[in-house]
Scaffold this motif. Structure first.
Motif, short mmCIF file in Angstrom:
data_model
loop_
_atom_site.label_atom_id
_atom_site.label_comp_id
_atom_site.label_asym_id
_atom_site.label_seq_id
_atom_site.Cartn_x
_atom_site.Cartn_y
_atom_site.Cartn_z
N ASN A 98 13.62 -7.01 -27.84
CA ASN A 98 12.19 -7.21 -28.09
C ASN A 98 11.94 -8.10 -29.30
OD1 ASN A 98 10.62 -5.55 -26.05
ND2 ASN A 98 12.22 -4.15 -26.68
N TYR A 99 12.81 -8.04 -30.30
CA TYR A 99 12.71 -8.99 -31.40
C TYR A 99 12.86 -10.42 -30.85
CZ TYR A 99 13.24 -5.19 -34.87
OH TYR A 99 13.07 -4.07 -35.64
N ARG A 100 13.86 -10.61 -30.01
CA ARG A 100 14.13 -11.95 -29.47
C ARG A 100 13.05 -12.39 -28.48
NH1 ARG A 100 20.71 -11.00 -28.92
NH2 ARG A 100 21.10 -11.20 -31.17
N THR A 148 3.60 -5.01 -16.63
CA THR A 148 4.31 -5.71 -15.54
C THR A 148 4.75 -7.10 -15.99
OG1 THR A 148 3.06 -4.51 -13.84
CG2 THR A 148 4.11 -6.57 -13.19
N ASP A 149 3.86 -7.84 -16.63
CA ASP A 149 4.19 -9.18 -17.10
C ASP A 149 5.25 -9.12 -18.20
OD1 ASP A 149 2.29 -10.09 -15.33
OD2 ASP A 149 0.74 -10.42 -16.87
N TYR A 150 5.10 -8.18 -19.12
CA TYR A 150 6.08 -8.00 -20.19
C TYR A 150 7.46 -7.70 -19.63
CZ TYR A 150 8.76 -4.92 -23.29
OH TYR A 150 9.76 -4.29 -23.98
N THR A 151 7.53 -6.80 -18.64
CA THR A 151 8.81 -6.44 -18.03
C THR A 151 9.47 -7.65 -17.39
OG1 THR A 151 8.02 -4.18 -17.62
CG2 THR A 151 9.91 -4.92 -16.34
N ALA A 152 8.69 -8.48 -16.74
CA ALA A 152 9.23 -9.68 -16.11
C ALA A 152 9.79 -10.65 -17.15
CB ALA A 152 8.15 -10.36 -15.27
N ARG A 153 9.07 -10.85 -18.25
CA ARG A 153 9.55 -11.75 -19.30
C ARG A 153 10.80 -11.19 -19.96
NH1 ARG A 153 4.37 -11.25 -21.04
NH2 ARG A 153 5.01 -10.56 -23.13
N HIS A 154 10.83 -9.89 -20.17
CA HIS A 154 11.99 -9.23 -20.77
C HIS A 154 13.22 -9.44 -19.90
CE1 HIS A 154 14.58 -5.97 -22.20
NE2 HIS A 154 13.77 -5.77 -23.22
N LYS A 155 13.07 -9.24 -18.60
CA LYS A 155 14.19 -9.40 -17.67
C LYS A 155 14.64 -10.86 -17.61
CE LYS A 155 17.11 -8.27 -14.39
NZ LYS A 155 16.64 -7.91 -13.03
N ALA A 156 13.69 -11.78 -17.60
CA ALA A 156 14.03 -13.20 -17.50
C ALA A 156 14.80 -13.68 -18.73
CB ALA A 156 12.75 -14.03 -17.32
N LEU A 157 14.41 -13.21 -19.92
CA LEU A 157 15.05 -13.68 -21.15
C LEU A 157 16.38 -12.99 -21.41
CD1 LEU A 157 14.71 -15.48 -23.74
CD2 LEU A 157 13.87 -13.40 -24.87
N THR A 158 16.41 -11.66 -21.21
CA THR A 158 17.58 -10.88 -21.64
C THR A 158 18.52 -10.52 -20.49
OG1 THR A 158 16.52 -8.70 -21.33
CG2 THR A 158 16.11 -9.85 -23.42
N GLY A 159 18.02 -10.62 -19.25
CA GLY A 159 18.83 -10.20 -18.12
C GLY A 159 18.82 -8.71 -17.90
N THR A 160 18.05 -7.96 -18.70
CA THR A 160 17.97 -6.51 -18.57
C THR A 160 16.52 -6.07 -18.55
OG1 THR A 160 18.00 -6.17 -20.98
CG2 THR A 160 20.13 -6.21 -19.84
N LEU A 161 16.29 -4.86 -18.05
CA LEU A 161 14.96 -4.27 -18.09
C LEU A 161 14.73 -3.59 -19.43
CD1 LEU A 161 14.91 -2.67 -14.53
CD2 LEU A 161 13.58 -4.66 -15.28
N PRO A 162 13.49 -3.50 -19.88
CA PRO A 162 13.21 -2.75 -21.11
C PRO A 162 13.42 -1.27 -20.87
CG PRO A 162 11.16 -3.36 -20.03
CD PRO A 162 12.26 -4.04 -19.26
#
Length: 406
Positions: A59-61, A304-318
């Motif tokens: 989340n920092y990244r 929903t949007d946050y989860t998608a961005r998290h997965k796209a950047l980190t490859g993992t779900l929050p």
């Protein structure tokens, strides 16, 4: 024409000239700033890695990525990108203190982000305070918070103190007992650091108040590898409820030992760690009905949007508790910086303490430096770690845990 310069006129004129000379320097300094330097030291190795890598580091990244893609933080009408300096504290408080000192004295960061874990946050709170760094902590649970904020007015917690978590799970147990779904016997275990000690103490007090019978009570050190003896000893007491105040490695080990041994209390509560995305990834639908601290309500477009961005950047779900709160705290920090319009940390701290912020989890307000309205008990139901206490609109009812699925 001769102009007579009196002492009064000279002082007035000199003051005006000095002010004119100083003002452009301030403007130039603001104009010359190319970035906002943000630093953190956090556990990339060691026993705290699981929690830090799941709940805070991504989340920092993500926040840095989101801000920089939008052009940066608006500082007095000019958008400035975030520049990052980060270190590994190796899950050691001494290494953490040295790293934070380096960030402040050598790297000259404008803002610091907190480490992972209650004890680690406590270790560097004095350093944050000395530099007037706003400390918006996503993983700091202690009943000392009211006392600490009187000493360190820069601390803000995204989680509640220990006692509300203990009282909340016991409140759920009381309701289940009243409904005839569980009996009266409880086993309590905890990791023996500040987090585990404070939460288990709060739970024991609440259990005693509601006249539950604690049939097994044990602690274990951080980084204990084999927790099968703990589960075996608790199983012998045949409790209706198993409560573990544990860190992620312990939560996984306790769950695995309980599943393998067929230890099937009607309530199985463990955490932190139950909300992590890797928990269902490891155990699948065997975790149906498992409880732990936290939880969330994922049914919003912002999440929903946050989860998608998290997965796209980190490859993992929050994770389904701290992750979204961590990101929301960073949004509050950004909005405070933009409201003040410059790197004035004391002024930013005042804004944090007096403003309601627009975040992915909804309006965020700190009351006495603690975020209001967060979930205290979560439960895995149908693949989601739903917040189930305190009662809020739209939440599924609590159910007792089914027998472990193999």
């Amino acid at each position: 024409m001769t102009v007579r310069i009196t002492r009064r006129n000279f002082v007035r004129t000199a003051g005006a000239v000095a002010a004119m000379a100083a003002a452009p320097a301030v403007v130039r300094a603001q104009a010359e700033r190319k970035s906002i330097k943000v630093g953190w030291a956090i556990s990339k190795t060691g026993p705290f890695t699981g929690g830090a890598n799941a709940s805070q580091i991504p989340n920092y990244r993500l926040w840095v990525d989101d801000v920089n893609k939008a052009g940066g933080i608006n500082m007095g009408g000019k958008k400035l990108p975030i520049e990052v300096v980060e270190y590994d504290d190796r899950s050691q408080s001494e290494e953490l203190v040295r790293a934070v000192d380096r960030l402040v004295s050598q790297d000259k960061v404008d803002f610091l982000l907190p480490p992972w874990g209650t004890g680690m946050n406590m270790a560097v709170a004095p350093a944050f305070h000395r530099g007037n760094f706003p400390m918006i902590a996503p993983s700091f649970i202690t009943d000392r918070m009211p006392e600490l904020v009187k000493r360190w007015d820069n601390i803000f917690s995204l989680l509640q103190p220990a006692t509300p978590y203990g009282e909340a799970i016991v409140g759920v147990l009381k309701d289940l007992r009243t409904a005839g779904k569980i009996g009266n016997k409880v086993a309590v275990v905890n990791v023996t650091d500040q987090f585990g000690l404070e939460l288990s103490k709060a739970a024991r007090a609440a259990l005693a108040k509601e006249k539950f019978e604690v049939v097994y009570d044990a602690g274990y050190p951080i980084a204990t590898q084999d927790l099968t003896p703990i589960i075996a000893a608790a199983q012998q007491k045949n409790p209706d409820v198993f409560l573990a105040f544990s860190y992620p490695p312990d939560t996984f080990a306790l769950t695995e030992a309980a599943r393998v041994r067929g230890f099937n209390p009607k309530v199985f509560y463990a955490g932190v760690g139950t909300a992590l995305a890797v928990y269902p990834a490891k155990f699948g639908d065997a975790i149906e009905g498992v409880m732990g601290p936290g939880g969330w309500n994922p049914h919003s477009q912002a999440i929903t949007d946050y989860t998608a961005r998290h997965k796209a950047l980190t490859g993992t779900l929050p994770d389904q508790w701290v992750s979204a709160l961590c990101y929301s705290g960073l949004q509050a920090l950004q909005q405070s910086i933009e409201k003040v319009g410059k790197v004035d940390r004391p002024a930013i701290i005042k804004v944090l303490n007096s403003t309601t912020f627009d975040t992915i989890t909804g309006p965020l307000t700190f009351k006495n430096h603690i975020m209001t309205g967060s979930w205290l008990v979560g439960q895995w139901q149908g693949g989601v770690f739903h917040g189930v206490a305190p009662n809020q609109e739209g939440v599924k009812p609590v159910i007792a845990k089914p027998v472990w699925k193999t």
